[in-house]
Design a protein around this motif. Structure first.
Motif, PDB file in Angstrom:
ATOM      1  N   ALA A 111      -8.095  -2.520  -5.808  1.00  0.00           N
ATOM      2  CA  ALA A 111      -7.233  -3.710  -5.748  1.00  0.00           C
ATOM      3  C   ALA A 111      -5.822  -3.405  -6.258  1.00  0.00           C
ATOM      4  O   ALA A 111      -4.834  -3.784  -5.626  1.00  0.00           O
ATOM      5  CB  ALA A 111      -7.864  -4.845  -6.560  1.00  0.00           C
ATOM      6  N   VAL A 112      -5.703  -2.701  -7.390  1.00  0.00           N
ATOM      7  CA  VAL A 112      -4.351  -2.443  -7.911  1.00  0.00           C
ATOM      8  C   VAL A 112      -3.593  -1.467  -6.997  1.00  0.00           C
ATOM      9  O   VAL A 112      -2.379  -1.590  -6.833  1.00  0.00           O
ATOM     10  CB  VAL A 112      -4.335  -1.941  -9.386  1.00  0.00           C
ATOM     11  CG1 VAL A 112      -4.896  -2.978 -10.330  1.00  0.00           C
ATOM     12  CG2 VAL A 112      -5.019  -0.616  -9.555  1.00  0.00           C
ATOM     13  N   ALA A 113      -4.329  -0.550  -6.393  1.00  0.00           N
ATOM     14  CA  ALA A 113      -3.672   0.386  -5.468  1.00  0.00           C
ATOM     15  C   ALA A 113      -3.092  -0.379  -4.277  1.00  0.00           C
ATOM     16  O   ALA A 113      -1.964  -0.129  -3.844  1.00  0.00           O
ATOM     17  CB  ALA A 113      -4.666   1.442  -4.999  1.00  0.00           C
ATOM     18  N   ASP A 114      -3.864  -1.340  -3.773  1.00  0.00           N
ATOM     19  CA  ASP A 114      -3.386  -2.192  -2.665  1.00  0.00           C
ATOM     20  C   ASP A 114      -2.142  -2.956  -3.090  1.00  0.00           C
ATOM     21  O   ASP A 114      -1.150  -2.999  -2.363  1.00  0.00           O
ATOM     22  CB  ASP A 114      -4.464  -3.237  -2.327  1.00  0.00           C
ATOM     23  CG  ASP A 114      -5.334  -2.747  -1.198  1.00  0.00           C
ATOM     24  OD1 ASP A 114      -5.085  -1.621  -0.722  1.00  0.00           O
ATOM     25  OD2 ASP A 114      -6.272  -3.476  -0.822  1.00  0.00           O
ATOM     26  N   ARG A 115      -2.232  -3.556  -4.285  1.00  0.00           N
ATOM     27  CA  ARG A 115      -1.114  -4.389  -4.755  1.00  0.00           C
ATOM     28  C   ARG A 115       0.162  -3.560  -4.883  1.00  0.00           C
ATOM     29  O   ARG A 115       1.248  -4.007  -4.566  1.00  0.00           O
ATOM     30  CB  ARG A 115      -1.494  -5.033  -6.092  1.00  0.00           C
ATOM     31  CG  ARG A 115      -0.491  -6.053  -6.557  1.00  0.00           C
ATOM     32  CD  ARG A 115      -1.053  -7.019  -7.585  1.00  0.00           C
ATOM     33  NE  ARG A 115      -1.268  -6.389  -8.874  1.00  0.00           N
ATOM     34  CZ  ARG A 115      -2.426  -6.341  -9.485  1.00  0.00           C
ATOM     35  NH1 ARG A 115      -3.495  -6.875  -8.934  1.00  0.00           N
ATOM     36  NH2 ARG A 115      -2.530  -5.763 -10.660  1.00  0.00           N
ATOM     37  N   ARG A 116       0.031  -2.334  -5.363  1.00  0.00           N
ATOM     38  CA  ARG A 116       1.219  -1.485  -5.574  1.00  0.00           C
ATOM     39  C   ARG A 116       1.616  -0.713  -4.320  1.00  0.00           C
ATOM     40  O   ARG A 116       2.582   0.060  -4.336  1.00  0.00           O
ATOM     41  CB  ARG A 116       0.948  -0.497  -6.723  1.00  0.00           C
ATOM     42  CG  ARG A 116       0.765  -1.170  -8.062  1.00  0.00           C
ATOM     43  CD  ARG A 116       2.060  -1.795  -8.545  1.00  0.00           C
ATOM     44  NE  ARG A 116       1.872  -2.532  -9.777  1.00  0.00           N
ATOM     45  CZ  ARG A 116       2.844  -3.146 -10.414  1.00  0.00           C
ATOM     46  NH1 ARG A 116       4.076  -3.115  -9.940  1.00  0.00           N
ATOM     47  NH2 ARG A 116       2.614  -3.811 -11.517  1.00  0.00           N
ATOM     48  N   GLY A 117       0.824  -0.832  -3.276  1.00  0.00           N
ATOM     49  CA  GLY A 117       1.148  -0.152  -2.024  1.00  0.00           C
ATOM     50  C   GLY A 117       1.033   1.365  -2.115  1.00  0.00           C
ATOM     51  O   GLY A 117       1.747   2.097  -1.424  1.00  0.00           O
ATOM     52  N   ILE A 118       0.150   1.841  -2.995  1.00  0.00           N
ATOM     53  CA  ILE A 118      -0.059   3.293  -3.104  1.00  0.00           C
ATOM     54  C   ILE A 118      -1.512   3.601  -2.726  1.00  0.00           C
ATOM     55  O   ILE A 118      -2.428   3.183  -3.429  1.00  0.00           O
ATOM     56  CB  ILE A 118       0.208   3.792  -4.544  1.00  0.00           C
ATOM     57  CG1 ILE A 118       1.663   3.519  -4.914  1.00  0.00           C
ATOM     58  CG2 ILE A 118      -0.132   5.270  -4.688  1.00  0.00           C
ATOM     59  CD1 ILE A 118       2.064   4.054  -6.281  1.00  0.00           C
TER      60      ILE A 118
END
Ligand SMILES: Cc1cc2nc3c(=O)[nH]c(=O)nc-3n(C[C@H](O)[C@H](O)[C@H](O)COP(=O)(O)OP(=O)(O)OC[C@H]3O[C@@H](n4cnc5c(N)ncnc54)[C@H](O)[C@@H]3O)c2cc1C
Length: 512
Positions: A366-373
């Protein structure tokens, strides 16, 4: 003894991981007396020493502004004692060299870092290294009987397990209580001085193991070895969702596996013939007989038949090797990615209590998606310990801020789940500034006390474990416009070392 040639210094400006820092000089000691001389000189000059093995450590403990002390070649003595099931290995001896020498006696060092081909004995002890088999056999900590060290006072000492020495640093009833309360309860940790282990054993050696070159320079390691088990078998088990994988892990751990590894779909997409599942567990069992090992593989598969969507089993070593191919192909595949997906180790080593594994992997996605990485997630499921390669597009603007955002978000996630920032790679420079988030200011003060007790002049690896005042996880990066300038041919060779994991290459050769 100090080499200050600009090309040699450049060859030591990078390790594995994300940093590039030009050292003031490089030293290549050949024996303990050379190390003593270096320490004495550092006490006079206040130019710090950065002990270093192969340079394969990820969080930047092997680079710095002072003098790099290259211990990867001068300390190669190795003696196996098959009767005592032990070995004395100089700091330069790699895991692979140790195991090759022990094998004819039917012995091995059970923890098996994937970097065993190049990780040195000194480096493994300094980071409390571990590997897939740690789920059953622990990290290297358990296998160290004694260390030969040079302290910050320039004295040579042998520190033995069982000696229960509190001369240098001791705990009070209050600090014991604090440690019991504040240390996260994960199965693995290489996150700061192991005061919890020291509180249990009373052995100074537990402070030195995992101290990342900040308390002493290790010149030799006395290893305990173990017989190689006769029979091995295992299975690859695929799951349609994270929840069923996370539920399967405690069941498989209860069967006492010798490895239990996770390959998430974010990683499997890079391996051409990987099964099409949301996540894959690779489980290995070691037993005394073929019947016992086949029996336990049967138990594993039967017990999970409701939740698995893909099953392959292997009843011997050769079959198992084939099953593990998918894991082995992952790292080279990641290192071959184009510059639009540069694999960076910035949140690569978090570890959580086993019951939080599913939540951790879901949170990472989820955090990877949010940060676009994009990220590739894999690791040691049986220990709740997950590696994450961040794959930002470093040719686009804004990647550095996004990377910092990912670092902050994963730190939040790990503290929420009562985890630690490093299960086996160490704190280095990368994570020094967030340790207090995990342990609180009072334990952080104990860490500072330990450092002061062993190294009052701070000549060993300043900025590692105890953060520098200007700490930032994304300063001094090896990529991007602000990277320290080094000769282009050396930068290219260092990149090649990273891509091909050629960390065994003597770094001085890169300068020729
Ligand atoms: C492809 C790849 C796979 C990896 N897989 C694993 C894995 O499965 N498990 C794992 O645990 N790690 C893994 N690592 C990380 C790394 O290999 C380990 O941390 C290893 O133990 C570091 O050994 P080194 O000799 O390279 O030490 P370095 O990287 O040179 O040093 C690491 C730290 O130890 C200190 N140090 C080194 N030598 C000494 C000494 N003689 N005395 C005092 N301090 C010293 C340094 O100051 C530094 O802080 C991997 C790395 C790579 C590149």
């Amino acid at each position: 003894m100090l080499v200050t040639d600009a090309r040699v210094r450049a060859a030591y400006a990078e390790g594995a991981g994300i940093y590039r820092i030009l050292p003031a000089a490089v030293a290549l000691p050949e024996n303990q007396d050379d190390v003593v001389a270096l320490v004495r000189e550092a006490r006079e000059s206040h130019l710090p020493l950065i002990p270093r093995g192969a340079g394969s450590g990820m969080p930047g403990g092997n680079v710095g502004h002072g003098v790099i002390v290259d211990l990867s070649t001068g300390f190669s003595d190795l003696v196996i004692d098959p009767q005592r099931r032990s070995a004395r290995a100089g700091a330069s001896v790699t895991w692979a060299e140790l195991n090759a020498a022990a094998k004819p006696y039917g012995l091995r060092l059970p923890p098996d870092p994937s970097s065993g081909a190049f990780a040195t004995s000194g480096g493994m002890v300094a980071t409390n290294a571990a590997g897939p088999r740690t789920v059953r056999y622990g990290s290297v900590r358990k296998w160290v009987e004694a260390l030969e060290i040079v302290g910050a006072d320039g004295e040579i000492r042998t520190v033995k397990r069982g000696a229960r020495s509190t001369e240098q640093y001791a705990l009070t009833p209050d600090t014991r209580h604090l440690i019991a309360e504040r240390f996260p309860k994960t199965r693995k940790a290489s996150s700061g001085y192991a005061l919890d282990r020291f509180a249990e054993s009373g052995d100074e050696i537990d402070l030195l193991i995992g101290s990342e070159g900040t308390l002493a320079i290790i010149t030799a390691v006395h290893w305990r070895l173990d017989p190689i088990p006769p029979d091995v078998a295992g299975a690859a088990l695929g799951f349609a969702d994270l929840e069923s994988m996370a539920e399967a892990v405690p069941y498989l751990v209860s069967l006492n596996p010798s490895a239990l590894e996770l390959l998430d779909e974010t990683l499997l997409q890079f391996v051409s013939d990987a099964p099409k599942v949301a996540c894959l567990l690779l489980v290995e069992f070691e037993r005394e007989t073929a019947a016992a090992v086949r029996g336990v593989v049967g138990d594993a598969v039967r017990g999970l038949k409701q939740s698995v969507t893909h099953v392959e089993t292997a009843v011997n070593r050769a079959g198992l090797e084939q099953l593990w191919n998918v894991r082995r192909q992952a790292s080279p595949a990641l290192s071959r990615l184009p510059p639009t997906q540069r694999s960076l180790q910035i949140v690569e080593d978090g570890c959580v209590p086993l019951d939080a594994l599913g939540a951790y992997v879901a949170g990472l996605r989820a955090v990877a998606d949010r940060r676009g990485i994009p990220v590739a997630i894999f690791g040691h499921a049986g220990d709740g310990h997950v590696h994450v390669n961040a794959l930002p597009d470093t040719t686009e603007g804004g990647w550095r801020d996004a990377l910092r955002g990912l670092f902050d978000d994963v730190t939040d996630l790990l503290t929420r789940l009562h985890g630690v920032p490093s299960g086996e790679h160490g704190v280095g420079r990368l994570r020094a500034g967030i340790l207090e988030r995990f342990y609180g200011p009072a334990v952080m003060q104990l860490f500072r006390d330990v450092k002061r007790a062993y190294d009052p002049l701070s000549i060993f690896n300043p900025g590692v474990i105890i953060p520098a005042t200007d700490w930032s996880p994304v300063a001094a990066l090896k990529i991007g416009a602000g990277a320290a300038v080094i000769p282009e041919d050396i930068a290219t060779r260092l990149r090649e070392v990273e891509r091909s994991a050629a960390w065994a290459t003597p770094k001085r050769e890169l300068a020729h």
